[in-house]
Scaffold this active site. Sequence first.
Site, PDB file in Angstrom:
ATOM      1  N   GLU A 221     -87.927  41.314  25.416  1.00  9.63           N
ATOM      2  CA  GLU A 221     -87.399  40.254  26.290  1.00  9.63           C
ATOM      3  C   GLU A 221     -85.887  40.209  26.145  1.00  9.63           C
ATOM      4  O   GLU A 221     -85.362  40.563  25.100  1.00  9.63           O
ATOM      5  CB  GLU A 221     -87.875  38.859  25.823  1.00  9.63           C
ATOM      6  CG  GLU A 221     -89.329  38.626  25.861  1.00  9.63           C
ATOM      7  CD  GLU A 221     -89.719  37.454  24.943  1.00  9.63           C
ATOM      8  OE1 GLU A 221     -88.868  36.592  24.636  1.00  9.63           O
ATOM      9  OE2 GLU A 221     -90.879  37.428  24.528  1.00  9.63           O
TER      10      GLU A 221
ATOM     11  N   LYS B 159     -82.365  38.653  25.170  1.00  2.00           N
ATOM     12  CA  LYS B 159     -81.947  37.644  24.200  1.00  2.00           C
ATOM     13  C   LYS B 159     -80.934  36.752  24.902  1.00  2.00           C
ATOM     14  O   LYS B 159     -79.798  37.142  25.154  1.00  2.00           O
ATOM     15  CB  LYS B 159     -81.335  38.300  22.967  1.00  2.00           C
ATOM     16  CG  LYS B 159     -80.987  37.297  21.900  1.00  2.00           C
ATOM     17  CD  LYS B 159     -80.631  37.998  20.599  1.00  2.00           C
ATOM     18  CE  LYS B 159     -80.297  37.014  19.502  1.00  2.00           C
ATOM     19  NZ  LYS B 159     -79.265  36.057  19.840  1.00  2.00           N
TER      20      LYS B 159
ATOM     21  N   ASP C 182     -78.315  34.009  25.868  1.00  2.00           N
ATOM     22  CA  ASP C 182     -77.163  33.490  25.135  1.00  2.00           C
ATOM     23  C   ASP C 182     -76.888  32.049  25.563  1.00  2.00           C
ATOM     24  O   ASP C 182     -75.994  31.766  26.345  1.00  2.00           O
ATOM     25  CB  ASP C 182     -75.944  34.384  25.419  1.00  2.00           C
ATOM     26  CG  ASP C 182     -74.908  34.273  24.322  1.00  2.00           C
ATOM     27  OD1 ASP C 182     -75.190  33.596  23.316  1.00  2.00           O
ATOM     28  OD2 ASP C 182     -73.830  34.858  24.476  1.00  2.00           O
TER      29      ASP C 182
ATOM     30  N   TYR D   5     -89.628  30.614  25.818  1.00  2.00           N
ATOM     31  CA  TYR D   5     -90.249  31.852  25.340  1.00  2.00           C
ATOM     32  C   TYR D   5     -91.211  31.684  24.172  1.00  2.00           C
ATOM     33  O   TYR D   5     -91.747  32.665  23.677  1.00  2.00           O
ATOM     34  CB  TYR D   5     -89.165  32.876  24.960  1.00  2.00           C
ATOM     35  CG  TYR D   5     -88.085  32.321  24.042  1.00  2.00           C
ATOM     36  CD1 TYR D   5     -86.822  32.048  24.548  1.00  2.00           C
ATOM     37  CD2 TYR D   5     -88.331  32.062  22.707  1.00  2.00           C
ATOM     38  CE1 TYR D   5     -85.826  31.536  23.743  1.00  2.00           C
ATOM     39  CE2 TYR D   5     -87.339  31.550  21.889  1.00  2.00           C
ATOM     40  CZ  TYR D   5     -86.090  31.287  22.407  1.00  2.00           C
ATOM     41  OH  TYR D   5     -85.111  30.771  21.599  1.00  2.00           O
TER      42      TYR D   5
ATOM     43  N   LYS E  39     -78.862  43.932  19.251  1.00  2.00           N
ATOM     44  CA  LYS E  39     -77.615  43.402  19.812  1.00  2.00           C
ATOM     45  C   LYS E  39     -76.894  44.484  20.623  1.00  2.00           C
ATOM     46  O   LYS E  39     -76.735  45.603  20.132  1.00  2.00           O
ATOM     47  CB  LYS E  39     -76.696  42.927  18.678  1.00  2.00           C
ATOM     48  CG  LYS E  39     -77.194  41.687  17.952  1.00  2.00           C
ATOM     49  CD  LYS E  39     -77.175  40.500  18.888  1.00  2.00           C
ATOM     50  CE  LYS E  39     -77.059  39.165  18.231  1.00  2.00           C
ATOM     51  NZ  LYS E  39     -75.968  38.847  17.431  1.00  2.00           N
TER      52      LYS E  39
ATOM     53  N   CYS F   5     -41.839  26.868  40.941  1.00  2.00           N
ATOM     54  CA  CYS F   5     -42.868  27.753  41.493  1.00  2.00           C
ATOM     55  C   CYS F   5     -42.348  29.197  41.471  1.00  2.00           C
ATOM     56  O   CYS F   5     -41.240  29.459  41.964  1.00  2.00           O
ATOM     57  CB  CYS F   5     -43.200  27.323  42.914  1.00  2.00           C
ATOM     58  SG  CYS F   5     -44.246  28.509  43.777  1.00  2.00           S
TER      59      CYS F   5
ATOM     60  N   CYS G 190     -41.854  30.215  45.517  1.00  2.77           N
ATOM     61  CA  CYS G 190     -40.862  29.622  46.424  1.00  2.77           C
ATOM     62  C   CYS G 190     -39.691  28.987  45.681  1.00  2.77           C
ATOM     63  O   CYS G 190     -38.728  28.554  46.311  1.00  2.77           O
ATOM     64  CB  CYS G 190     -41.531  28.593  47.337  1.00  2.77           C
ATOM     65  SG  CYS G 190     -42.073  27.131  46.441  1.00  2.77           S
TER      66      CYS G 190
ATOM     67  N   CYS H 153     -47.376  23.392  42.624  1.00  5.86           N
ATOM     68  CA  CYS H 153     -46.231  23.573  43.502  1.00  5.86           C
ATOM     69  C   CYS H 153     -46.530  22.671  44.698  1.00  5.86           C
ATOM     70  O   CYS H 153     -47.547  22.866  45.378  1.00  5.86           O
ATOM     71  CB  CYS H 153     -46.135  25.033  43.965  1.00  5.86           C
ATOM     72  SG  CYS H 153     -45.022  25.219  45.365  1.00  5.86           S
TER      73      CYS H 153
ATOM     74  N   CYS I  61     -44.730  26.634  50.888  1.00  8.60           N
ATOM     75  CA  CYS I  61     -44.745  27.754  49.935  1.00  8.60           C
ATOM     76  C   CYS I  61     -45.572  28.906  50.522  1.00  8.60           C
ATOM     77  O   CYS I  61     -46.744  28.720  50.854  1.00  8.60           O
ATOM     78  CB  CYS I  61     -45.329  27.294  48.607  1.00  8.60           C
ATOM     79  SG  CYS I  61     -45.529  28.633  47.428  1.00  8.60           S
TER      80      CYS I  61
HETATM   81  S1  IVH Z   1     -87.597  34.405  19.543  1.00  9.55           S
HETATM   82  C1  IVH Z   1     -89.854  33.568  16.014  1.00  9.55           C
HETATM   83  N1  IVH Z   1     -86.794  35.109  21.932  1.00  9.55           N
HETATM   84  O1  IVH Z   1     -81.781  34.012  19.528  1.00  9.55           O
HETATM   85  C2  IVH Z   1     -89.123  33.455  17.246  1.00  9.55           C
HETATM   86  N2  IVH Z   1     -85.228  34.042  20.502  1.00  9.55           N
HETATM   87  O2  IVH Z   1     -80.518  35.046  17.017  1.00  9.55           O
HETATM   88  C3  IVH Z   1     -87.659  33.552  17.063  1.00  9.55           C
HETATM   89  N3  IVH Z   1     -83.020  33.703  21.517  1.00  9.55           N
HETATM   90  O3  IVH Z   1     -82.283  31.243  17.487  1.00  9.55           O
HETATM   91  C4  IVH Z   1     -86.891  33.441  18.296  1.00  9.55           C
HETATM   92  N4  IVH Z   1     -83.498  34.589  23.464  1.00  9.55           N
HETATM   93  O4  IVH Z   1     -82.195  30.800  19.975  1.00  9.55           O
HETATM   94  C5  IVH Z   1     -86.441  34.532  20.770  1.00  9.55           C
HETATM   95  N5  IVH Z   1     -86.239  35.771  24.097  1.00  9.55           N
HETATM   96  C6  IVH Z   1     -85.893  35.191  22.933  1.00  9.55           C
HETATM   97  C7  IVH Z   1     -84.607  34.677  22.695  1.00  9.55           C
HETATM   98  C8  IVH Z   1     -84.306  34.112  21.455  1.00  9.55           C
HETATM   99  C9  IVH Z   1     -82.570  33.993  22.738  1.00  9.55           C
HETATM  100  C10 IVH Z   1     -82.191  33.056  20.469  1.00  9.55           C
HETATM  101  C11 IVH Z   1     -82.875  31.983  19.698  1.00  9.55           C
HETATM  102  C12 IVH Z   1     -82.664  32.339  18.244  1.00  9.55           C
HETATM  103  C13 IVH Z   1     -81.566  33.345  18.305  1.00  9.55           C
HETATM  104  C14 IVH Z   1     -81.683  34.288  17.122  1.00  9.55           C
END
Ligand code: IVH
Length: 720
Positions: free
Chosen positions: A160, A162, A164, A281, A368, A462, A465, A480, A485
Amino acid sequence: MLNFRANFKTMFTILHDFTSCYIQSFITEMVQCVHTLQAISPPFPMNEETEYSHLLSLREQINYHNYRYNVLDDPIISDYEYDRLLAELRTLEAAHPAWITPDSPSQRVGGTPVEKFEKVRHPAPILSLGNAFSFDDLRAWVERIARVDERVLTTTFTVEPKLDGLSVVLHYQNGLFVQGATRGDGEIGEDITTNLRTIKALPLKIPVPSSSPSPAGGENAPSLVIRGEALFFLKDFEALNQRLAEAGEKTYQNPRNTAAGTLRQLDPALTASRPLTLLIYQIVSGEGDLPKTQLDTLATLRTLGFPTPPVYHCQTVDEIFPILEAWALKRETLDYEIDGMVIKINDHALFRDLGFVGKDPRGAIAYKFPAQEVTTTLHDIGVNVGRTGVLTPFAILDPVEIGGVIVKQATLHNFDYIAEKDIRIGDRVRLKRAGEVIPYVIGPVLAARSVELPQYVPPTHCPICGQPVENPPGEVAWYCVNAACPEQLVRNVEHFVSRGAMDIVGLGIKIVEQLIAEKLVNDVADLFLLTRDALLGLEGFADKKADNLLASIEASKAQPLGRLINALGIRGVGAVMANDLTRHYPTLDALAATTLEALQTIEGVGPNTALAIVDWFARPRNRELIAKLKAAGVWPVAETRVVGAQPLAGLVFVITGTLPTMSREEASTLIETHGGKVTGSVSKKTNYLLAGENAGSKLTKAQELNVPILDEGQLRDMLQ
Ligand code: IVH
């Protein structure tokens, strides 16, 4: 961890119940939706019973459309229709406060500001994730956990994105959203329920398995605790920043911090004004039998009405890598920020048995993406002049590659930001590029500042102008204010012809600059006076190009009034507000004749915007522009029942009883479109009570307070 109070016998029944109950409720909703769309303004007088069932049906409709818009991203009604439904629900609830329940869609906003957030203990630890930075790291992870439990060798994985954003934990009791918290330290978080309620993607109510007891709620009511990430879609984040910039306020640096800051606001009204969304999730705990795999978990969450992230199912580790490669590229075009991918053991039992190392479960890992942060040298600071005259500083950089793109310039937000971060010309600066967001300078690398560099001094004039710049009181931005301008004119014309405004195809920035440089265009109305001969005299113009441009300029005259108002570029008036204004003012002349007070009775128009509108139309140059547009035939008229100015501006009405020819909702719309305001209860502030047959306590109250009482005919007379 997950509450697997295993009761395998009933598991399938409950899951099946979850699903079928949900589908059933949707079918009911759809049917009711069609049914009540016809009944929005019932032609018959409503008694309390019909009013109540109408209210329930309105709530169902609103929830359904909310789900279509925020979860499925597939709305089937316009924002205007949605707002009408909500307004009608609010009117009904204002008339019957006892009918308001916490799960009503009207209750998303309205919490009062808090002093501080209460602490919440999570029902199970909210875990973190270990990191992997390469495919080798991932292989090593699988080998490591296979040594702990050899079932890993034959198990499957999910992948999945991750997300942010900010990790949140949501509690449902008996199908109702009752509490939401931040992750905090994983054991104890902060109670941000009121703020979370404002997120439209968060269902306030979810289906309860039909086998569940205790409909009244309470201790034994079935509970479900889930976890996900609150975030901004990039388009919403950018729109928020644009709105702030146009209002001369401070803009935000990145969606993640803004999401976190927004949810940790003490005033929920502020959170509500920011379009956050959610992706869920994980099921943290729940009653009865829960899904046995991550794939089923996401499917169940979706079935319950929660938005979920996309997920892939991989049979082997080798199947994971192409997905990671594809997403490293896809990341650039996604509408939300991700900083990696999460790989999880699909089988929950194995995941649980694998246990943890510290706060990280062994059964999942975050891959990452390479950081999209680099350092480079700041050569100079340039200053852009926007169409409202706002000055925006930008960094001129030593070209540097970041996420596969060469970056030469980056935003510096505003002059306060440069001062706060103490960014100086000649510094090494850290640069971030995330998704589609414009790259920005995070700050200087102070350790690399070997020689003393002078502090940056913002311009006093400015850069285009040469006129002195101004900083209106209470605003961050410098402007300005010279209406002549040339740079402002370029930006103005660029905005005027843009897609959301007059949409003049074929009139790109280069041609705009050419037209202005050749003095063929001195204001936006001049576009409509361009001739074929004049265009043919320009470099790069031949017959066809000139004819095409003239044709698209001509076609733009048919754009509706909302587009034209937006195109004028009044500070604080974007596409949505421009459209709202057309419901009250059928022509530019009507808008020009309005007052501050009348404008402020319109939902969404605050004092600053009202002032900006009145100020814009008061300027002689702009009045001339309007006259010029009219003379050139650029004069759309909106379909509205309002004729001329707003006769009910500033007046507060309460409606009661059954009116002879109108529903209360129609009366309410009629009053509002003529500048009046409708409230739910009679007070000293009420100017008129509009009363029909069978008026009850409101009539008595109005008589007590000497509030003038009108019938429908008298109201109509007032509109003449
Ligand atoms: S699973 C046991 N799934 O990433 C389950 N976390 O660096 C643990 N995060 O604190 C988390 N997307 O806030 C999971 N698809 C995803 C995620 C996710 C973002 C975040 C989450 C966690 C952090 C860990």
